[in-house]
Design an enzyme around this catalytic site. Structure first.
Site, PDB file in Angstrom:
ATOM      1  N   GLU A  10     -18.874 128.973  20.115  1.00  0.00           N
ATOM      2  CA  GLU A  10     -19.997 129.796  20.558  1.00  0.00           C
ATOM      3  C   GLU A  10     -21.104 128.927  21.187  1.00  0.00           C
ATOM      4  O   GLU A  10     -21.582 129.218  22.283  1.00  0.00           O
ATOM      5  CB  GLU A  10     -20.527 130.523  19.320  1.00  0.00           C
ATOM      6  CG  GLU A  10     -21.464 131.636  19.601  1.00  0.00           C
ATOM      7  CD  GLU A  10     -22.074 132.165  18.289  1.00  0.00           C
ATOM      8  OE1 GLU A  10     -21.642 131.760  17.188  1.00  0.00           O
ATOM      9  OE2 GLU A  10     -23.013 132.965  18.400  1.00  0.00           O
ATOM     10  N   GLY A  24     -20.731 125.816  22.201  1.00  0.00           N
ATOM     11  CA  GLY A  24     -20.147 125.086  23.328  1.00  0.00           C
ATOM     12  C   GLY A  24     -20.264 125.859  24.630  1.00  0.00           C
ATOM     13  O   GLY A  24     -20.540 125.296  25.694  1.00  0.00           O
ATOM     14  N   SER A  75     -19.425 124.288  17.505  1.00  0.00           N
ATOM     15  CA  SER A  75     -18.651 125.537  17.521  1.00  0.00           C
ATOM     16  C   SER A  75     -18.365 126.006  18.955  1.00  0.00           C
ATOM     17  O   SER A  75     -19.053 125.609  19.900  1.00  0.00           O
ATOM     18  CB  SER A  75     -19.422 126.617  16.778  1.00  0.00           C
ATOM     19  OG  SER A  75     -20.644 126.860  17.436  1.00  0.00           O
ATOM     20  N   LYS A  83     -28.759 113.817  18.981  1.00  0.00           N
ATOM     21  CA  LYS A  83     -29.349 114.764  18.038  1.00  0.00           C
ATOM     22  C   LYS A  83     -28.299 115.195  17.013  1.00  0.00           C
ATOM     23  O   LYS A  83     -27.313 115.834  17.352  1.00  0.00           O
ATOM     24  CB  LYS A  83     -29.843 116.016  18.761  1.00  0.00           C
ATOM     25  CG  LYS A  83     -30.600 116.952  17.828  1.00  0.00           C
ATOM     26  CD  LYS A  83     -30.771 118.343  18.405  1.00  0.00           C
ATOM     27  CE  LYS A  83     -29.625 119.258  18.093  1.00  0.00           C
ATOM     28  NZ  LYS A  83     -29.489 119.598  16.669  1.00  0.00           N
ATOM     29  N   CYS A 138     -12.633 120.046  12.073  1.00  0.00           N
ATOM     30  CA  CYS A 138     -12.291 120.883  13.230  1.00  0.00           C
ATOM     31  C   CYS A 138     -10.780 121.069  13.332  1.00  0.00           C
ATOM     32  O   CYS A 138     -10.302 122.156  13.624  1.00  0.00           O
ATOM     33  CB  CYS A 138     -12.848 120.269  14.500  1.00  0.00           C
ATOM     34  SG  CYS A 138     -12.456 118.524  14.675  1.00  0.00           S
ATOM     35  N   GLU A 196     -16.180 119.244  22.404  1.00  0.00           N
ATOM     36  CA  GLU A 196     -15.212 119.190  21.296  1.00  0.00           C
ATOM     37  C   GLU A 196     -15.543 120.349  20.374  1.00  0.00           C
ATOM     38  O   GLU A 196     -16.532 120.301  19.644  1.00  0.00           O
ATOM     39  CB  GLU A 196     -15.342 117.856  20.543  1.00  0.00           C
ATOM     40  CG  GLU A 196     -14.927 116.641  21.359  1.00  0.00           C
ATOM     41  CD  GLU A 196     -13.420 116.523  21.524  1.00  0.00           C
ATOM     42  OE1 GLU A 196     -12.679 117.385  21.029  1.00  0.00           O
ATOM     43  OE2 GLU A 196     -12.989 115.555  22.171  1.00  0.00           O
ATOM     44  N   GLU A 254     -11.602 130.946  12.751  1.00  0.00           N
ATOM     45  CA  GLU A 254     -11.739 129.632  12.100  1.00  0.00           C
ATOM     46  C   GLU A 254     -12.569 129.784  10.829  1.00  0.00           C
ATOM     47  O   GLU A 254     -13.749 130.115  10.895  1.00  0.00           O
ATOM     48  CB  GLU A 254     -12.437 128.646  13.045  1.00  0.00           C
ATOM     49  CG  GLU A 254     -12.585 127.279  12.415  1.00  0.00           C
ATOM     50  CD  GLU A 254     -13.352 126.280  13.278  1.00  0.00           C
ATOM     51  OE1 GLU A 254     -14.301 126.667  13.959  1.00  0.00           O
ATOM     52  OE2 GLU A 254     -12.980 125.095  13.229  1.00  0.00           O
TER      53      GLU A 254
HETATM   54  P1  NAD Z   1     -22.844 124.412  15.866  1.00  0.00           P
HETATM   55  O1  NAD Z   1     -22.272 124.755  17.185  1.00  0.00           O
HETATM   56  O2  NAD Z   1     -23.573 125.452  15.114  1.00  0.00           O
HETATM   57  O3  NAD Z   1     -23.872 123.194  16.002  1.00  0.00           O
HETATM   58  C1  NAD Z   1     -23.491 121.955  16.550  1.00  0.00           C
HETATM   59  C2  NAD Z   1     -24.723 121.264  17.105  1.00  0.00           C
HETATM   60  O4  NAD Z   1     -25.234 121.997  18.216  1.00  0.00           O
HETATM   61  C3  NAD Z   1     -25.886 121.139  16.127  1.00  0.00           C
HETATM   62  O5  NAD Z   1     -26.472 119.864  16.300  1.00  0.00           O
HETATM   63  C4  NAD Z   1     -26.813 122.237  16.577  1.00  0.00           C
HETATM   64  O6  NAD Z   1     -28.176 122.025  16.237  1.00  0.00           O
HETATM   65  C5  NAD Z   1     -26.627 122.195  18.075  1.00  0.00           C
HETATM   66  N1  NAD Z   1     -26.990 123.433  18.797  1.00  0.00           N
HETATM   67  C6  NAD Z   1     -27.114 124.684  18.316  1.00  0.00           C
HETATM   68  N2  NAD Z   1     -27.422 125.551  19.300  1.00  0.00           N
HETATM   69  C7  NAD Z   1     -27.488 124.817  20.439  1.00  0.00           C
HETATM   70  C8  NAD Z   1     -27.723 125.132  21.813  1.00  0.00           C
HETATM   71  N3  NAD Z   1     -27.975 126.388  22.213  1.00  0.00           N
HETATM   72  N4  NAD Z   1     -27.686 124.145  22.729  1.00  0.00           N
HETATM   73  C9  NAD Z   1     -27.400 122.874  22.352  1.00  0.00           C
HETATM   74  N5  NAD Z   1     -27.174 122.505  21.067  1.00  0.00           N
HETATM   75  C10 NAD Z   1     -27.204 123.471  20.126  1.00  0.00           C
HETATM   76  O7  NAD Z   1     -21.629 123.819  15.028  1.00  0.00           O
HETATM   77  P2  NAD Z   1     -21.635 123.370  13.500  1.00  0.00           P
HETATM   78  O8  NAD Z   1     -21.676 124.610  12.673  1.00  0.00           O
HETATM   79  O9  NAD Z   1     -22.642 122.297  13.287  1.00  0.00           O
HETATM   80  O10 NAD Z   1     -20.203 122.677  13.372  1.00  0.00           O
HETATM   81  C11 NAD Z   1     -19.054 123.376  13.009  1.00  0.00           C
HETATM   82  C12 NAD Z   1     -18.194 123.629  14.220  1.00  0.00           C
HETATM   83  O11 NAD Z   1     -17.945 122.418  14.921  1.00  0.00           O
HETATM   84  C13 NAD Z   1     -16.818 124.165  13.852  1.00  0.00           C
HETATM   85  O12 NAD Z   1     -16.458 125.182  14.761  1.00  0.00           O
HETATM   86  C14 NAD Z   1     -15.908 122.961  14.059  1.00  0.00           C
HETATM   87  O13 NAD Z   1     -14.568 123.282  14.309  1.00  0.00           O
HETATM   88  C15 NAD Z   1     -16.556 122.282  15.211  1.00  0.00           C
HETATM   89  N6  NAD Z   1     -16.175 120.874  15.272  1.00  0.00           N
HETATM   90  C16 NAD Z   1     -15.384 120.448  16.321  1.00  0.00           C
HETATM   91  C17 NAD Z   1     -14.955 119.119  16.370  1.00  0.00           C
HETATM   92  C18 NAD Z   1     -14.083 118.616  17.472  1.00  0.00           C
HETATM   93  O14 NAD Z   1     -14.010 117.411  17.673  1.00  0.00           O
HETATM   94  N7  NAD Z   1     -13.406 119.457  18.221  1.00  0.00           N
HETATM   95  C19 NAD Z   1     -15.340 118.241  15.360  1.00  0.00           C
HETATM   96  C20 NAD Z   1     -16.147 118.710  14.329  1.00  0.00           C
HETATM   97  C21 NAD Z   1     -16.570 120.029  14.301  1.00  0.00           C
END
Ligand code: NAD
Length: 468
Positions: free
Chosen positions: A221, A223, A219, A167, A274, A240, A371
């Protein structure tokens, strides 16, 4: 109706309803994406479970299919890139690079040799450690590198013998739906399913009874919610998550020589990486020169619609993120920081923000402690190196960090004191398919890439043949 379809059991599938995908360069709706129903989620999970029974059996067939998938991506990168630019905002050449990079990652896993692990072979026994696939993997991706980060999961998961339901983020589902379409005729039906929907669909995936493994990038949160949702069923997780990477400049560094590199690693993908540099610690003696060199670079880069020739940085990907970056910069300015470059949104349509360098800012201010994930970089002054190292480590994050200096050994010694998954010297963001990538502390659990990344998609089994 949407021109974009999900991929379930090898078929293109529309959903009962759709949602809007906005082009961040214009702020207007670019396309509709299918909003996966509960029944369609079940169908995707069931098709992946069914495909697993065959897919797990033949490693050579899996390698061949992964190689064909990589080739398909290489051949279609130029065609899909405009879709990625339209939904994500990144310049067209960066979108093309992301798609080619995704192909490179798949090719790497297609060809990765995993050594046999014979741990005992004597008069008593022949004992081998083998890695068994887990079953169905639920893969959830963010909006900054939608396709590349999906292949960091897809490649190792499929090589290990698992099947996948992926997804993408609701902000950037389209290029990933195209990836599903592209691979429909390359991978056996059910091996790779792509579904799209809102955050609630992600939550439904993590609590679904079928997957044994959740591979999540996003994110901190979210995660934590994913980990909680996986716990009752003891699903395996790789997380991640976010970062707040420090760069420590040592007193023997040359600002004129390193500023462009530091800037590049802070502003890559408009700061939406990230493990981008998110705060820079600079000794008093170099502080003014470093701030000015970074600010000069920030003032010189071209920001605009990613479809326009010569544009180096696009918009921030979405409106809430633009608002967040704006609020963090405004908060720093109201706490005494100075904008050496930028400092506010760019007038006009779209979610554009001036590349921003903030001086006279320190720990305790939100943009240093949190961040920002956008084109604004705080530069923090330090007097004692031990203090800078302590501040670099004094956070819940632990994704990456870097140390910059003239004496490589000294810089490496300082880097070894960083508490994070990647400790770089005179560079930052050096990522490659063979290097394990992951975070300490709240930045994640487990790693991606290299053989370590593959092992994350396996259970470990001891096969013990007694000889007595
Ligand atoms: P996000 O956590 O808002 O969303 C990520 C994904 O999770 C989306 O597909 C979203 O629809 C899904 N999601 C949302 N709520 C969920 C839930 N309750 N259960 C399961 N899935 C859910 O993150 P974002 O805003 O899309 O991305 C930005 C963040 O990602 C930043 O904090 C960035 O640092 C991090 N990031 C980390 C890495 C890494 O490899 N460590 C790489 C890229 C981005």
């Amino acid at each position: 109706m949407s021109d974009f379809t999900m991929t379930i059991a090898g078929e293109g599938v529309s959903a009962p309803s759709t949602f809007d995908v906005v082009n961040p360069a214009t702020g207007t709706v670019y396309a509709q994406a299918p909003d996966c129903s509960k029944e369609q989620l079940d169908a995707a999970m069931e098709s992946a479970a069914e495909a697993f029974t065959q897919w797990r059996k033949d490693e050579q067939a899996r390698r061949k299919a992964l190689l064909a998938a990589a080739d398909a991506l290489f051949a279609s990168a130029a065609e899909i890139a405009p879709v990625l630019t339209a939904e994500q905002g990144k310049p067209l050449q960066d979108a093309t690079m992301e798609l080619m990079g995704a192909g490179v990652w798949l090719k790497y896993f297609a060809e990765l040799e995993l050594p046999r692990e014979i741990v005992q072979d004597d008069d008593n026994a022949f004992v081998e450690v083998v890695r068994k696939p887990m079953g169905v993997v639920a893969a959830i991706a963010p909006w900054n590198y939608p396709v590349l980060l999906a292949t960091w999961k897809l490649g190792p998961a499929l090589l290990a013998g698992n099947t996948v339901v992926l997804k993408p983020s609701p902000y950037t589902p389209l290029a990933t739906l195209k990836l599903g379409e592209l691979l429909r005729n390359v991978l056996p039906p059910g091996v790779f399913n792509v579904i799209s929907g809102g955050d609630a669909l992600g939550a439904q995936m993590t609590s679904h009874p079928v997957p044994r493994k959740i591979s999540f990038t996003g994110s901190v949160e979210t995660g934590k919610k994913v980990a909680a949702s996986a716990a009752p069923d003891l699903k395996r997780v790789t997380l991640e998550l976010g970062g707040n990477d420090p760069a420590i400049v040592l007193d023997d560094a040359d600002p004129a020589q390193i500023a462009d590199k530091v800037f590049g690693a802070a502003f890559m993908n408009n700061g939406q990486v990230c493990s981008a540099i998110k705060r820079v610690y600079v000794p008093e003696s170099l502080y003014d020169d470093m701030v000015e060199a970074l600010a000069a670079k920030a003032r010189s880069v071209k920001v605009g619609n990613g479809m326009e020739e010569g544009v180096e940085y696009g918009p921030i990907q979405n409106k809430p993120q633009l608002e967040r970056v704006s609020a963090l910069v405004a908060d720093a300015l109201s706490n005494g920081a100075k904008a050496a470059a930028g400092g506010k949104p760019i007038d006009g349509p779209g979610y554009f923000y001036q590349p921003t360098i903030l001086a006279d800012v320190s720990d305790g201010v939100r943009i240093v402690d949190e961040e920002q994930f956008g084109p604004a970089l705080p530069v923090v002054k330090y007097t004692k190196l031990e203090d800078a190292i302590a501040r670099a480590n004094g956070t819940h994050f632990g994704l990456g960090g870097s140390v910059w200096g003239g004496d490589l050994d000294r810089a490496a010694e300082v880097a070894s004191q960083l508490e994070c998954g990647s400790a770089w010297v005179n560079t930052h963001l050096a990522l490659a398919p063979h290097l394990p990538f992951g975070g300490f502390k709240w930045s994640g659990i487990g790693v991606e890439n290299g053989p370590w990344g593959v092992y994350g998609f396996t259970e470990t089994q001891v096969v013990y043949r007694s000889k007595i």
